[in-house]
Design a protein around this motif. Structure first.
Motif, PDB file in Angstrom:
ATOM      1  N   LYS A  40       0.716  -1.383   0.037  1.00  0.00           N
ATOM      2  CA  LYS A  40       0.121   0.071  -0.099  1.00  0.00           C
ATOM      3  C   LYS A  40       0.891   1.100  -0.162  1.00  0.00           C
ATOM      4  O   LYS A  40       0.615   2.212  -0.634  1.00  0.00           O
ATOM      5  CB  LYS A  40      -0.942  -0.015   1.116  1.00  0.00           C
ATOM      6  N   GLN A  41       1.837   1.216   0.729  1.00  0.00           N
ATOM      7  CA  GLN A  41       2.788   2.312   0.938  1.00  0.00           C
ATOM      8  C   GLN A  41       3.530   2.544  -0.602  1.00  0.00           C
ATOM      9  O   GLN A  41       3.796   3.710  -0.655  1.00  0.00           O
ATOM     10  CB  GLN A  41       3.874   2.279   1.756  1.00  0.00           C
ATOM     11  N   LEU A  42       4.018   1.514  -1.370  1.00  0.00           N
ATOM     12  CA  LEU A  42       4.364   1.640  -2.365  1.00  0.00           C
ATOM     13  C   LEU A  42       3.642   1.854  -3.699  1.00  0.00           C
ATOM     14  O   LEU A  42       4.209   2.188  -4.780  1.00  0.00           O
ATOM     15  CB  LEU A  42       5.581   0.462  -2.639  1.00  0.00           C
ATOM     16  N   THR A  43       2.368   1.925  -3.629  1.00  0.00           N
ATOM     17  CA  THR A  43       1.432   1.955  -4.699  1.00  0.00           C
ATOM     18  C   THR A  43       1.774   2.996  -5.547  1.00  0.00           C
ATOM     19  O   THR A  43       1.640   2.870  -6.668  1.00  0.00           O
ATOM     20  CB  THR A  43      -0.007   1.805  -4.361  1.00  0.00           C
ATOM     21  N   ALA A  44       1.846   4.181  -4.926  1.00  0.00           N
ATOM     22  CA  ALA A  44       1.864   5.388  -5.957  1.00  0.00           C
ATOM     23  C   ALA A  44       3.310   5.638  -6.190  1.00  0.00           C
ATOM     24  O   ALA A  44       3.614   6.233  -7.466  1.00  0.00           O
ATOM     25  CB  ALA A  44       1.629   6.602  -4.864  1.00  0.00           C
ATOM     26  N   LYS A  45       4.267   5.192  -5.507  1.00  0.00           N
ATOM     27  CA  LYS A  45       5.739   5.453  -6.104  1.00  0.00           C
ATOM     28  C   LYS A  45       6.346   4.453  -6.937  1.00  0.00           C
ATOM     29  O   LYS A  45       6.916   4.787  -7.850  1.00  0.00           O
ATOM     30  CB  LYS A  45       6.496   5.546  -4.701  1.00  0.00           C
ATOM     31  N   LEU A  46       6.187   2.993  -6.642  1.00  0.00           N
ATOM     32  CA  LEU A  46       6.629   2.018  -7.323  1.00  0.00           C
ATOM     33  C   LEU A  46       5.451   1.142  -7.283  1.00  0.00           C
ATOM     34  O   LEU A  46       5.604  -0.015  -6.749  1.00  0.00           O
ATOM     35  CB  LEU A  46       7.837   1.492  -6.512  1.00  0.00           C
ATOM     36  N   PRO A  47       4.852   1.345  -8.425  1.00  0.00           N
ATOM     37  CA  PRO A  47       3.550   0.279  -8.405  1.00  0.00           C
ATOM     38  C   PRO A  47       3.731  -1.088  -8.914  1.00  0.00           C
ATOM     39  O   PRO A  47       3.058  -1.903  -8.606  1.00  0.00           O
ATOM     40  CB  PRO A  47       2.715   1.139  -9.637  1.00  0.00           C
ATOM     41  N   LYS A  48       4.977  -1.342  -9.717  1.00  0.00           N
ATOM     42  CA  LYS A  48       5.147  -2.850  -9.915  1.00  0.00           C
ATOM     43  C   LYS A  48       5.721  -3.514  -8.730  1.00  0.00           C
ATOM     44  O   LYS A  48       5.225  -4.678  -8.551  1.00  0.00           O
ATOM     45  CB  LYS A  48       6.345  -2.775 -10.849  1.00  0.00           C
ATOM     46  N   GLU A  49       6.420  -2.823  -8.018  1.00  0.00           N
ATOM     47  CA  GLU A  49       6.965  -3.318  -6.492  1.00  0.00           C
ATOM     48  C   GLU A  49       5.688  -3.679  -5.698  1.00  0.00           C
ATOM     49  O   GLU A  49       5.691  -4.773  -4.990  1.00  0.00           O
ATOM     50  CB  GLU A  49       7.989  -2.743  -6.083  1.00  0.00           C
ATOM     51  N   ALA A  50       4.908  -2.739  -5.579  1.00  0.00           N
ATOM     52  CA  ALA A  50       3.838  -2.678  -4.734  1.00  0.00           C
ATOM     53  C   ALA A  50       2.690  -3.897  -4.971  1.00  0.00           C
ATOM     54  O   ALA A  50       2.531  -4.567  -4.328  1.00  0.00           O
ATOM     55  CB  ALA A  50       2.955  -1.559  -4.892  1.00  0.00           C
ATOM     56  N   LEU A  51       2.582  -4.126  -6.427  1.00  0.00           N
ATOM     57  CA  LEU A  51       1.770  -5.264  -6.886  1.00  0.00           C
ATOM     58  C   LEU A  51       2.590  -6.432  -6.431  1.00  0.00           C
ATOM     59  O   LEU A  51       1.825  -7.303  -6.150  1.00  0.00           O
ATOM     60  CB  LEU A  51       1.633  -5.058  -8.606  1.00  0.00           C
ATOM     61  N   GLN A  52       3.888  -6.841  -6.611  1.00  0.00           N
ATOM     62  CA  GLN A  52       4.529  -7.891  -6.183  1.00  0.00           C
ATOM     63  C   GLN A  52       4.458  -8.127  -4.719  1.00  0.00           C
ATOM     64  O   GLN A  52       3.911  -9.264  -4.336  1.00  0.00           O
ATOM     65  CB  GLN A  52       6.102  -7.630  -6.455  1.00  0.00           C
ATOM     66  N   TYR A  53       4.421  -7.093  -3.893  1.00  0.00           N
ATOM     67  CA  TYR A  53       4.192  -7.278  -2.060  1.00  0.00           C
ATOM     68  C   TYR A  53       2.691  -7.960  -2.327  1.00  0.00           C
ATOM     69  O   TYR A  53       2.359  -8.737  -1.351  1.00  0.00           O
ATOM     70  CB  TYR A  53       4.267  -5.932  -1.619  1.00  0.00           C
TER      71      TYR A  53
ATOM     72  N   LEU B 151      -7.848  -8.328   2.864  1.00  0.00           N
ATOM     73  CA  LEU B 151      -6.798  -7.171   2.735  1.00  0.00           C
ATOM     74  C   LEU B 151      -6.204  -6.985   1.562  1.00  0.00           C
ATOM     75  O   LEU B 151      -5.887  -5.781   0.971  1.00  0.00           O
ATOM     76  CB  LEU B 151      -5.906  -6.935   4.084  1.00  0.00           C
ATOM     77  N   ALA B 152      -5.506  -7.916   1.176  1.00  0.00           N
ATOM     78  CA  ALA B 152      -4.825  -7.962   0.047  1.00  0.00           C
ATOM     79  C   ALA B 152      -5.436  -7.682  -1.204  1.00  0.00           C
ATOM     80  O   ALA B 152      -5.005  -7.141  -2.190  1.00  0.00           O
ATOM     81  CB  ALA B 152      -3.797  -9.543   0.015  1.00  0.00           C
ATOM     82  N   SER B 153      -6.832  -8.415  -1.255  1.00  0.00           N
ATOM     83  CA  SER B 153      -7.710  -8.167  -2.373  1.00  0.00           C
ATOM     84  C   SER B 153      -7.847  -6.933  -2.456  1.00  0.00           C
ATOM     85  O   SER B 153      -8.269  -6.183  -3.591  1.00  0.00           O
ATOM     86  CB  SER B 153      -9.014  -9.178  -2.123  1.00  0.00           C
ATOM     87  N   ALA B 154      -8.499  -6.046  -1.347  1.00  0.00           N
ATOM     88  CA  ALA B 154      -8.856  -4.655  -1.176  1.00  0.00           C
ATOM     89  C   ALA B 154      -7.675  -3.868  -1.816  1.00  0.00           C
ATOM     90  O   ALA B 154      -7.906  -3.067  -2.481  1.00  0.00           O
ATOM     91  CB  ALA B 154      -9.000  -4.387  -0.047  1.00  0.00           C
TER      92      ALA B 154
ATOM     93  N   TRP C 196      -5.160  -1.094  -6.638  1.00  0.00           N
ATOM     94  CA  TRP C 196      -4.117  -0.946  -7.442  1.00  0.00           C
ATOM     95  C   TRP C 196      -4.628  -1.000  -8.856  1.00  0.00           C
ATOM     96  O   TRP C 196      -3.947  -0.483  -9.955  1.00  0.00           O
ATOM     97  CB  TRP C 196      -2.976  -2.031  -6.888  1.00  0.00           C
ATOM     98  N   TYR C 197      -5.469  -1.955  -9.219  1.00  0.00           N
ATOM     99  CA  TYR C 197      -5.857  -2.259 -10.357  1.00  0.00           C
ATOM    100  C   TYR C 197      -6.641  -1.313 -10.894  1.00  0.00           C
ATOM    101  O   TYR C 197      -7.121  -1.125 -12.151  1.00  0.00           O
ATOM    102  CB  TYR C 197      -6.446  -3.654 -10.567  1.00  0.00           C
ATOM    103  N   PHE C 198      -7.409  -0.226 -10.164  1.00  0.00           N
ATOM    104  CA  PHE C 198      -8.248   0.681 -10.709  1.00  0.00           C
ATOM    105  C   PHE C 198      -7.886   1.418 -11.726  1.00  0.00           C
ATOM    106  O   PHE C 198      -8.667   1.499 -12.899  1.00  0.00           O
ATOM    107  CB  PHE C 198      -8.689   1.816  -9.476  1.00  0.00           C
ATOM    108  N   GLY C 199      -6.766   1.904 -12.085  1.00  0.00           N
ATOM    109  CA  GLY C 199      -6.219   2.560 -13.057  1.00  0.00           C
ATOM    110  C   GLY C 199      -5.691   1.812 -14.066  1.00  0.00           C
ATOM    111  O   GLY C 199      -5.600   2.120 -15.236  1.00  0.00           O
ATOM    112  N   ASN C 200      -5.781   0.650 -14.086  1.00  0.00           N
ATOM    113  CA  ASN C 200      -4.904  -0.471 -14.935  1.00  0.00           C
ATOM    114  C   ASN C 200      -6.076  -1.337 -15.733  1.00  0.00           C
ATOM    115  O   ASN C 200      -5.915  -1.716 -16.913  1.00  0.00           O
ATOM    116  CB  ASN C 200      -3.937  -1.389 -14.262  1.00  0.00           C
ATOM    117  N   ASP C 201      -6.809  -1.976 -14.701  1.00  0.00           N
ATOM    118  CA  ASP C 201      -7.828  -2.896 -15.283  1.00  0.00           C
ATOM    119  C   ASP C 201      -9.137  -2.848 -14.068  1.00  0.00           C
ATOM    120  O   ASP C 201      -9.270  -3.553 -13.201  1.00  0.00           O
ATOM    121  CB  ASP C 201      -7.090  -4.455 -15.146  1.00  0.00           C
TER     122      ASP C 201
END
Length: 194
Positions: A58-71, A90-93, A98-103
């Protein structure tokens, strides 16, 4: 006299071999029992690791989205592996956000799964539920499914009227988005959030 000594020696070898086999079998069973105990201990401590992965994502979503998705993906997979429904929700939420802007379709799927879990379990807070209502309202609006979007915005409005949304920043954000949604719905225009 030679023959009985030979038979006695063979019997002794077979007995020793039999004892060795029994000891190996017992050690194997003991080792399996220890592995099960260790696995159970890991399962109880994995929940804190999962929550850490979710927070980091959640912390990395805006700054490093690919790494955030991996976590977040790791947290979801680990939660499913140990059957930890709170971690899955919690992970699904977080992944739904994260996916809102992508899919947006994936965002709706993950948000719906998380919402269902939050509503069915006592650990699901009103803040968790409200966040998923907002995500789904925005996602359906993005897809042009106005009736579903209105449904979730209506629920959020009711929660605000009842005083159940305690975070003032979240309440202001919801009120702003709700107002924009209704203005756009009523007048068909586009209102800029800024």
């Amino acid at each position: 006299s030679f023959v009985p000594i030979k038979c006695l020696a063979v019997q002794l070898v077979f007995r020793k071999a039999w004892h060795v086999i029994l000891v190996i079998c017992m050690m194997s069973k003991l080792s399996q029992a220890q592995e099960i105990t260790i696995a159970k201990k890991l399962n109880t401590t994995d929940t804190s690791r999962i929550l850490e992965l979710i927070n980091k994502g959640k912390q990395l979503t805006a700054k490093l989205p690919k790494e955030a998705l991996q976590y977040l993906t790791s947290a979801l997979q680990e939660s499913k592996a140990i059957q930890y429904p709170k971690g899955v929700a919690l992970a699904s939420a977080a992944m739904g956000r994260w996916y809102f802007g992508n899919d947006v379709g994936k965002s709706i799927q993950l948000g719906s799964e998380a919402l269902k879990s939050f509503e069915q379990n006592e650990w699901g807070t009103i803040d968790n539920i409200a966040d998923m209502h907002l995500l789904l309202a925005e996602a359906y609006d993005e897809q042009g499914i106005k009736d579903s979007s209105a449904y979730f915005y209506y629920i959020l409005g009711s929660e605000m009227d009842a005083g159940n949304i305690s975070n003032p920043e979240f309440a202001i954000m919801v009120f702003t988005k709700l107002t924009i949604f209704w203005v756009n719905l009523d007048y068909g225009g586009v209102v800029n959030e800024e």
